[in-house]
Design a protein around this motif. Structure first.
Motif, short mmCIF file in Angstrom:
data_model
loop_
_atom_site.label_atom_id
_atom_site.label_comp_id
_atom_site.label_asym_id
_atom_site.label_seq_id
_atom_site.Cartn_x
_atom_site.Cartn_y
_atom_site.Cartn_z
N VAL A 142 95.35 53.09 55.50
CA VAL A 142 95.08 53.10 54.05
C VAL A 142 96.26 53.75 53.35
O VAL A 142 96.81 54.75 53.83
CB VAL A 142 93.79 53.89 53.72
N VAL A 143 96.66 53.18 52.20
CA VAL A 143 97.69 53.78 51.35
C VAL A 143 97.09 54.03 49.98
O VAL A 143 96.52 53.12 49.37
CB VAL A 143 98.93 52.87 51.23
N GLU A 144 97.19 55.28 49.51
CA GLU A 144 96.59 55.66 48.22
C GLU A 144 97.66 56.27 47.32
O GLU A 144 97.87 57.49 47.32
CB GLU A 144 95.46 56.67 48.44
N PRO A 145 98.35 55.45 46.53
CA PRO A 145 99.35 56.01 45.60
C PRO A 145 98.69 56.60 44.37
O PRO A 145 97.77 56.00 43.79
CB PRO A 145 100.19 54.78 45.23
N THR A 146 99.10 57.81 43.98
CA THR A 146 98.56 58.43 42.77
C THR A 146 99.63 58.61 41.69
O THR A 146 99.34 59.12 40.62
CB THR A 146 97.96 59.81 43.09
N GLY A 147 100.85 58.19 41.99
CA GLY A 147 101.95 58.38 41.06
C GLY A 147 102.81 59.55 41.50
O GLY A 147 103.95 59.38 41.93
N ALA A 148 102.26 60.76 41.41
CA ALA A 148 103.00 61.95 41.83
C ALA A 148 103.09 62.05 43.34
O ALA A 148 104.05 62.59 43.89
CB ALA A 148 102.35 63.21 41.26
N GLU A 149 102.07 61.52 44.04
CA GLU A 149 102.01 61.60 45.50
C GLU A 149 101.52 60.28 46.07
O GLU A 149 100.95 59.46 45.36
CB GLU A 149 101.06 62.72 45.95
N THR A 150 101.75 60.13 47.38
CA THR A 150 101.18 58.99 48.10
C THR A 150 100.45 59.51 49.32
O THR A 150 101.05 60.18 50.17
CB THR A 150 102.28 58.00 48.54
N ALA A 151 99.16 59.23 49.39
CA ALA A 151 98.36 59.62 50.55
C ALA A 151 98.29 58.43 51.51
O ALA A 151 98.09 57.29 51.09
CB ALA A 151 96.96 60.04 50.13
N VAL A 152 98.49 58.71 52.79
CA VAL A 152 98.48 57.66 53.81
C VAL A 152 97.51 58.06 54.91
O VAL A 152 97.63 59.15 55.49
CB VAL A 152 99.88 57.44 54.41
N VAL A 153 96.52 57.22 55.19
CA VAL A 153 95.64 57.39 56.34
C VAL A 153 96.22 56.57 57.47
O VAL A 153 96.54 55.40 57.29
CB VAL A 153 94.20 56.93 56.01
N PHE A 154 96.37 57.19 58.64
CA PHE A 154 97.03 56.51 59.75
C PHE A 154 96.38 56.89 61.08
O PHE A 154 95.64 57.88 61.17
CB PHE A 154 98.52 56.86 59.78
N MET A 155 96.64 56.08 62.08
CA MET A 155 96.15 56.35 63.43
C MET A 155 97.28 56.93 64.27
O MET A 155 98.34 56.33 64.42
CB MET A 155 95.64 55.06 64.07
N LEU A 156 97.03 58.13 64.80
CA LEU A 156 97.94 58.76 65.74
C LEU A 156 97.22 58.77 67.08
O LEU A 156 96.33 59.58 67.33
CB LEU A 156 98.26 60.19 65.30
N GLY A 157 97.57 57.81 67.94
CA GLY A 157 96.77 57.59 69.14
C GLY A 157 95.39 57.12 68.71
O GLY A 157 95.25 56.16 67.97
N GLN A 158 94.35 57.85 69.13
CA GLN A 158 92.98 57.51 68.75
C GLN A 158 92.47 58.38 67.59
O GLN A 158 91.30 58.27 67.21
CB GLN A 158 92.05 57.69 69.96
#
Length: 354
Positions: A298-314
């Motif tokens: 998931v990528v969640e841009p807010t303008g000032a920041e960008t939040a990224v949900v990612f999989m690191l292994g499991q």
């Protein structure tokens, strides 16, 4: 103003004990926030300070006097509730001055105190209005003004911003802090919103299931959480946790349960040979060519920041980046935690390893 001493407080409803020997010292003129999830006991503790709940065991002192048996009116406190609790048939001025009138305070003094509080809270243009003619934020300011005119030794706030929308909460948060800085009255503030606590309080007391987990300044709790609960509760978004063990073959590394290798800093001997939780806050990840390859979910841009949900292994984790990044769903990025900001916790006890 007055200090507050809470010594070994217990609260029971029949056989059910909900507060388990909480002790807390609040300095004269200090702003302290009580935070924790729903049901942790923060509002119960506040109500015991106010005298709205009886103390089962232990003592509460305001100033130098134990107040366990004093009724609320004799404790020299003023309380602001989540609900505004304004009289709909009274004007703003009458709502603010009502408690003083009950005390038989001279009319001129009531008017002076109401006017002074209204000036502090920017309510002068609204003194002749009724609650129905005010916005939510204005009503909450009237409730605060009603507390201010009493000139109490202690202010008690019980989630006063919960009924407001997000933008108004931020505005009122600043107004309450400005009010505190002007009056310097001892303040106890209950909230479930840790961002409110972080931005407003001199110190924060974190409660869970009727136990006091940690007390400290906002930065102390953020940088040196005592355990996994505090680490996960303080900070937004919350800290990421990965389970695994240390591997030290000349180059110390943390190896997750699914085999992902992550860097660590200086290792404490107490961390060796234990199941651990590797804690890193979302803002302490960096993108690096030497990092671990991760799949973006998931990528969640807010303008000032960008939040990224990612999989690191499991493990599903979150990172927050100040810079703009080119990441899309199912793409890969290489991420590296900032080693200086990594925390290690004992997986069994949950305690932070120094």
């Amino acid at each position: 103003m007055a200090s507050i001493e809470i010594n070994g407080i217990r609260k029971s409803y029949g056989a059910l004990e909900v507060m388990h020997g909480v002790s807390l010292s609040i300095k004269d003129g200090e702003f302290i926030a009580l935070v924790g999830p729903s049901g942790c006991g923060k509002s119960t503790l506040l109500r015991m300070i106010a005298g709205l709940e009886e103390v089962t065991k232990g003592d509460i002192s305001i100033g130098n006097a134990v107040v366990n048996d004093l009724p609320p009116r004799d404790r020299d406190i003023a309380m602001v509730f989540q609900s505004y609790a304004l009289y709909p048939h009274k004007t703003v001025a009458d709502n603010m001055g009502f408690a003083l009138k009950l005390r038989k305070t001279p009319k001129q003094e009531v008017e002076q105190r109401v006017r002074k509080a209204a000036e502090i809270l920017d309510l002068v243009p609204y003194l002749s209005r009724y609650p129905r003619e005010l916005s939510g934020g204005q009503r909450q300011r009237v409730a605060m003004g009603r507390a201010i005119v009493r000139d109490p030794a202690v202010f008690l706030f019980d989630e006063p911003l919960s009924n407001l929308d997000a933008k108004l909460r931020v505005q009122m948060r600043g107004e309450i802090k400005e009010l505190y800085q002007r009056l310097k009255t001892t303040t106890v503030y209950v909230t479930h919103d840790q961002v409110e606590a972080m931005t407003m309080a001199d110190r924060i007391a974190v409660l869970r299931n009727g136990h006091l987990e940690q007390v400290g300044t906002p930065i102390e709790l953020y940088d040196r959480p005592k355990n996994v609960f505090v680490a996960g509760f303080i900070g937004s978004p919350s800290m990421n946790f990965i389970r695994g063990r240390l591997m030290d073959d000349g180059s110390p590394r943390f190896i997750s349960d699914d085999g992902v290798s992550l860097p660590v800093g200086q290792i404490s001997d107490s961390a060796r040979g234990k199941d651990l939780l590797y804690g890193v806050r979302p803002e302490h990840f960096i993108i690096s060519e030497t990092g671990v390859e991760c799949e973006v979910r998931v990528v969640e841009p807010t303008g000032a920041e960008t939040a990224v949900v990612f999989m690191l292994g499991q493990s599903k984790l979150m990172a927050v980046f100040r810079e703009r990044i080119n990441a899309k769903w199912h793409s890969t990025i290489k991420i590296l935690p900032d080693v200086s900001a990594v925390h290690l916790f004992d997986a069994e006890s949950g305690k932070r390893i120094e």
